[in-house]
Design an enzyme around this catalytic site. Structure first.
Site, PDB file in Angstrom:
ATOM      1  N   HIS A 406     -21.089  13.125  12.438  1.00 60.28           N
ATOM      2  CA  HIS A 406     -20.771  14.425  12.157  1.00 60.28           C
ATOM      3  C   HIS A 406     -21.554  15.117  11.701  1.00 60.28           C
ATOM      4  O   HIS A 406     -21.396  15.670  10.014  1.00 60.28           O
ATOM      5  CB  HIS A 406     -19.805  14.029  11.654  1.00 60.28           C
ATOM      6  CG  HIS A 406     -18.841  14.615  13.148  1.00 60.28           C
ATOM      7  ND1 HIS A 406     -17.737  15.482  13.254  1.00 60.28           N
ATOM      8  CD2 HIS A 406     -17.738  13.012  13.008  1.00 60.28           C
ATOM      9  CE1 HIS A 406     -16.727  14.968  13.868  1.00 60.28           C
ATOM     10  NE2 HIS A 406     -16.593  13.578  13.743  1.00 60.28           N
ATOM     11  N   ASP A 491     -17.736   7.988  10.448  1.00 66.68           N
ATOM     12  CA  ASP A 491     -16.373   8.632  12.211  1.00 66.68           C
ATOM     13  C   ASP A 491     -17.258   8.996  13.464  1.00 66.68           C
ATOM     14  O   ASP A 491     -17.646  10.032  13.841  1.00 66.68           O
ATOM     15  CB  ASP A 491     -14.884   9.617  12.184  1.00 66.68           C
ATOM     16  CG  ASP A 491     -15.436  10.748  11.756  1.00 66.68           C
ATOM     17  OD1 ASP A 491     -16.285  11.339  10.254  1.00 66.68           O
ATOM     18  OD2 ASP A 491     -14.931  11.603  11.204  1.00 66.68           O
ATOM     19  N   GLU A 492     -16.052   8.291  14.524  1.00 64.07           N
ATOM     20  CA  GLU A 492     -16.472   9.293  15.484  1.00 64.07           C
ATOM     21  C   GLU A 492     -18.128   8.715  15.770  1.00 64.07           C
ATOM     22  O   GLU A 492     -18.044  10.345  16.715  1.00 64.07           O
ATOM     23  CB  GLU A 492     -15.766  10.606  15.402  1.00 64.07           C
ATOM     24  CG  GLU A 492     -14.168  10.871  15.284  1.00 64.07           C
ATOM     25  CD  GLU A 492     -13.598  12.316  15.244  1.00 64.07           C
ATOM     26  OE1 GLU A 492     -12.809  12.647  16.687  1.00 64.07           O
ATOM     27  OE2 GLU A 492     -14.245  13.149  15.347  1.00 64.07           O
ATOM     28  N   LEU A 493     -18.440   8.287  15.853  1.00 59.64           N
ATOM     29  CA  LEU A 493     -20.366   7.542  16.524  1.00 59.64           C
ATOM     30  C   LEU A 493     -19.577   8.321  17.729  1.00 59.64           C
ATOM     31  O   LEU A 493     -19.095   6.820  18.669  1.00 59.64           O
ATOM     32  CB  LEU A 493     -20.474   6.681  15.747  1.00 59.64           C
ATOM     33  CG  LEU A 493     -21.677   6.300  17.047  1.00 59.64           C
ATOM     34  CD1 LEU A 493     -22.967   7.565  15.783  1.00 59.64           C
ATOM     35  CD2 LEU A 493     -22.148   4.987  16.368  1.00 59.64           C
ATOM     36  N   PRO A 494     -20.065   8.712  18.751  1.00 59.18           N
ATOM     37  CA  PRO A 494     -20.182   8.760  20.504  1.00 59.18           C
ATOM     38  C   PRO A 494     -20.336   7.867  20.658  1.00 59.18           C
ATOM     39  O   PRO A 494     -21.961   7.738  20.468  1.00 59.18           O
ATOM     40  CB  PRO A 494     -21.272  10.372  20.922  1.00 59.18           C
ATOM     41  CG  PRO A 494     -21.821  10.357  19.109  1.00 59.18           C
ATOM     42  CD  PRO A 494     -21.342   9.820  18.067  1.00 59.18           C
TER      43      PRO A 494
END
Length: 805
Positions: A406, A491-494
């Protein structure tokens, strides 16, 4: 997507100045976009692109020689293909924007359309004629009526006197009659609280009347018996006056907010004069020390005045932590000394065909870099003002700097800095570079980016982080509001990030790390060390304290032992699927935990499934009762979640639950009224659950008794909101839900989710207003009956309608 065009022969080229004369209509029911040319000159057969933003769009094969391409994030473009014949005046092309879905919501509407010609790639022409063709409501007025019957209508004399519900309240006999304002008596240390007291009393009595007062309002710091919280207070109203004592100045401020509830509702300061206060005694303290709210200003920027207004609302309802989401993929919103590119590039969205000039349009911000929600940032002076304003209201500001995912705004800005300095032959061009320029990793983030991750294999990444942390901490010290913790995202590390980065893979080999998971631990080891050097603790989203594991053949997040003893504070948002009990598992493992469950406390979710109702849907619909009914230490109650498959909180785990936090992500929110609509009244349910003692209905074992207790408590809650709390907010744009209606025996019956809110009706086909008749019982008139709640300021709520034949 499926495309259909009604195109004749290719005609003359349309000029750029005529671009705005395209008309766009989105049919919410069919998920189709119709684009019509209204100009005499045709849209040519070649040489143009039409860009737009769209959430959850679904691109597919092209037809009729027109294609829609995904650019990045929420940005798409429509382009003519070989054989496209052009679009003459009056002709239209049509394309489907989404796959069919259970809830086709207004937030999915394509928006921010603009036209760019290939021979003028830097000149974008906005297309302003965009309308949504709505879909009928899915929830009937009869369903709403049945739902609203869960609460009883209470008379004003039966309303709970203080909100949120206090720990102990003892009603006395009689009233304190105040013909003029009481004299305020407070020590110099309570200067801010004296100011608050003066502002509370000002609407009720003429300025200066307190000089003749026989009664007093005494403010003091002293020990509140039996309460250790610094926010505890006592409030005493007797025949002599009012006394508020707090364990600290914050406790005194909380007591003043409770005193506000005892004053009559005069939202516009009218009708000053005598006031009678009930004789009572209150001893109060919060259930949770952390009572937070997160505002995302990256996706759509909210100006300083909107933030200050929000801080006033938080203080009014005894919320004490402002989680400030300042950076993300779509915007960096804080001025950082020494790095002007962060705001010069990372805080600006708009069209450009040249890399490194600004960020791409997102969430309908359109082609212009002057859009005040797509572009914008807080100057150092702005941020200092926000910090001081919050501190005066005993609200801790916790800034969030997103990393390593992000982070597209920062990554793009620092790459632009690198290329500018390198081209100029300046030394230190790569000092703050965040991405490995040789990285060929393949990934797609939750927001559809493939270039939004800080690279942990670059030493310059840590140089950047340390510089930013130092600057933010210095701002807090200058404001007199020292920073204790920095929220570092996480959050949300791809999946796939770093896997084909030479710099990251070299670091893995040299440090003998265990793949990407080991690289993650290394990254946050370095980040924590940076924070510690500034005297700060680390906070982050749940992923900061978890690692992936396989359980029963499914991937899930589990507590990460690597950081378990570090004092990391984790904010747990994902309570869906096999992560429903993740917050409990992390707390039981020893992580200090803030519960921010998306299906309960994400206030950007829609209130209900009606297509026209604002808000997102990925975590479901969240009405007031979903928040009110949340039981922090047993989320399976009143939820439908099977308790048998959930890990239960241990007694030690309960001690690691620091509190609760609501969140407003702003992908679907541009303006202040939109923000307030989604926040209120739901924010008040969060305030109740975070401050008030555990309700009796949550601990009653007998289900029949528990249900009766719940109905009584719920009735008190919604009545006090509708009759006193919300009308006392002045011009705040709180939601006025559609009334429930039923037709029975030739008459129409109406109710509302906030009992006591004035309902007005018409039978002549017009929409109700404040001048329309009040609903004061069954409506006997025939025809189409329309009913709406009308706010104290004359604002009309949603209209419900029913035929009474």
């Amino acid at each position: 997507m499926i495309f259909k065009s009604t195109i004749g022969l290719a005609l003359l080229c349309m000029t750029a100045s005529q671009a705005a004369q395209l008309q766009v209509r989105w049919d919410q029911q069919s998920n189709k976009v119709t684009m019509t040319n209204l100009e005499p000159a045709p849209l040519p057969a070649t040489g143009w692109s039409i860009y737009f933003n769209c959430m959850e769009c679904a691109t597919g094969a092209s037809q009729d020689k027109v294609a829609v391409e995904h650019v990045a994030g929420s940005l798409y473009r429509l382009r003519p293909q070989t054989g496209f014949a052009g679009l003459a005046k009056g002709q239209a092309l049509e394309f489907g924007s989404h796959k069919s879905a259970a809830m086709t919501k207004i937030y999915k509407a394509p928006q921010g359309f603009y036209l760019v010609y290939d021979n003028m790639p830097e000149q974008a022409q906005a297309i302003g004629d965009l309308k949504i063709l709505p879909q009928p409501d899915l929830i009937s007025p009869q369903e709403l009526y049945q739902r609203n019957e869960q609460a009883d209508v209470l008379p004003a004399t039966a309303l709970p006197p203080i909100f949120p519900t206090p720990l102990k309240l003892q009603q006395g006999q009689g009233t304190l009659h105040l013909a003029i304002a009481p004299a305020i008596i407070a020590a110099p240390a309570l200067k801010a609280e004296r100011t608050l007291a003066e502002s509370l009393l000002r609407p009720y009595w003429p300025k200066g009347a307190a000089r003749l007062a026989r009664s007093s309002l005494r403010l003091a710091i002293g020990q509140v018996e039996g309460q250790a919280s610094p926010e505890a207070y006592t409030l005493e109203v007797d025949a002599k006056g009012i006394a508020i004592t707090g364990n600290s100045a914050a406790g005194v401020a909380n007591g003043l907010q409770s005193l506000r509830d005892l004053l009559p509702v005069r939202p516009d300061g009218r009708a000053s004069g005598p006031v009678d206060l009930p004789i009572l005694s209150v001893t109060d303290a919060p259930r949770f020390a952390y009572r937070g709210f997160m505002l995302d200003v990256s996706r759509n920027f909210q100006d300083k005045e909107s933030v200050l207004r929000l801080l006033d609302l938080m203080a009014r309802f005894k919320l004490n932590a402002f989680h400030f989401h300042l950076t993300d993929d779509e915007g960096w919103r804080l001025e950082i000394a020494g790095l002007p590119e962060l705001t010069g590039i990372g805080a600006v969205r708009g069209h450009s065909n040249i890399s490194g000039v600004r960020l791409q349009p997102a969430y309908g911000s359109g082609p212009s870099p002057n859009d005040k929600h797509g572009s914008g940032f807080y100057t150092r002076a702005d941020y200092l003002e926000i910090l001081r304003y919050a501190a005066a209201r005993h609200i801790e500001v916790i800034p969030e700097i997103e990393m390593p995912g992000h982070a597209r705004a920062a990554v793009q800005a620092m790459e632009a800095r690198y290329r500018r300095l390198k081209a100029a032959g300046k030394p230190g061009a790569g000092q703050f570079l965040l991405n490995d320029l040789e990285d060929r990793s393949e990934y797609r983030s939750a927001q559809e980016y493939n270039d939004n991750v800080i690279n942990p294999g670059l030493e310059s990444s840590y140089t950047f982080i340390e510089h930013v942390v130092k600057q933010v901490a210095a701002l807090h010290r200058e404001a007199g509001a020292p920073l204790r913790t920095l929220h570092v995202g996480g959050d949300e590390l791809p999946l796939g990030a770093w896997e084909k980065s030479p710099r990251s893979q070299s670091l893995i080999a040299s440090r003998n790390l265990q793949g990407t998971a080991g690289l993650w631990n290394y990254f946050y080891d370095r980040v924590e060390a940076i924070l510690r050097r500034q005297g700060l603790a680390a906070s982050g989203w749940e992923e900061l304290g978890t690692r992936a594991e396989m359980a029963e053949g499914k991937r899930r997040q589990a507590p990460n032992p690597h950081f378990m003893q570090r004092g990391f504070k984790v904010y747990v948002w994902n309570n869906t699927g096999n992560a429903a009990d993740l917050g409990y598992r992390l707390a039981n493992a020893g992580y200090d935990t803030v519960l921010a469950p998306a299906t309960r406390f994400y206030l950007d979710m829609t209130y209900n499934k009606n297509p026209g109702e604002p808000g997102a849907t990925w975590a479901g619909a969240t009405d007031i009762d979903a928040i009110y009914d949340y039981v922090p230490f047993d989320h399976t109650k009143r939820s439908g979640i099977p308790a048998a498959v959930q890990e239960r909180l241990t007694e030690d785990g309960k001690r690691h639950i620091l509190g609760l936090e609501g969140a407003l992500w702003t992908e679907t929110v541009r303006t202040r009224p939109e923000m307030e609509y989604l926040l209120l009244p739901r924010l008040l349910a969060l305030a109740e659950r975070a401050w008030a003692p555990e309700p009796a209905w949550a601990i009653e074992a007998d289900p029949v008794k528990a249900e009766a207790l719940h109905r009584s408590a719920w009735s008190g809650f919604v009545n006090v909101l509708g009759q006193r709390v919300l009308p006392g907010l002045g011009q705040v744009n709180y939601r006025l839900a559609p009334p429930g209606l039923k037709q029975e025996g030739g008459k129409v019956y109406a109710n509302h989710d906030l009992p006591g809110v004035p309902l007005h009706y018409t039978s002549d086909g017009s929409d109700p207003s404040a001048a329309s008749p009040l609903v004061q019982g069954p409506i006997a008139e025939r025809g189409l009956i329309k009913v709406a709640a009308i706010g104290h300021n004359g604002r009309q709520g949603w209209v419900s309608r029913i035929e009474n034949n």
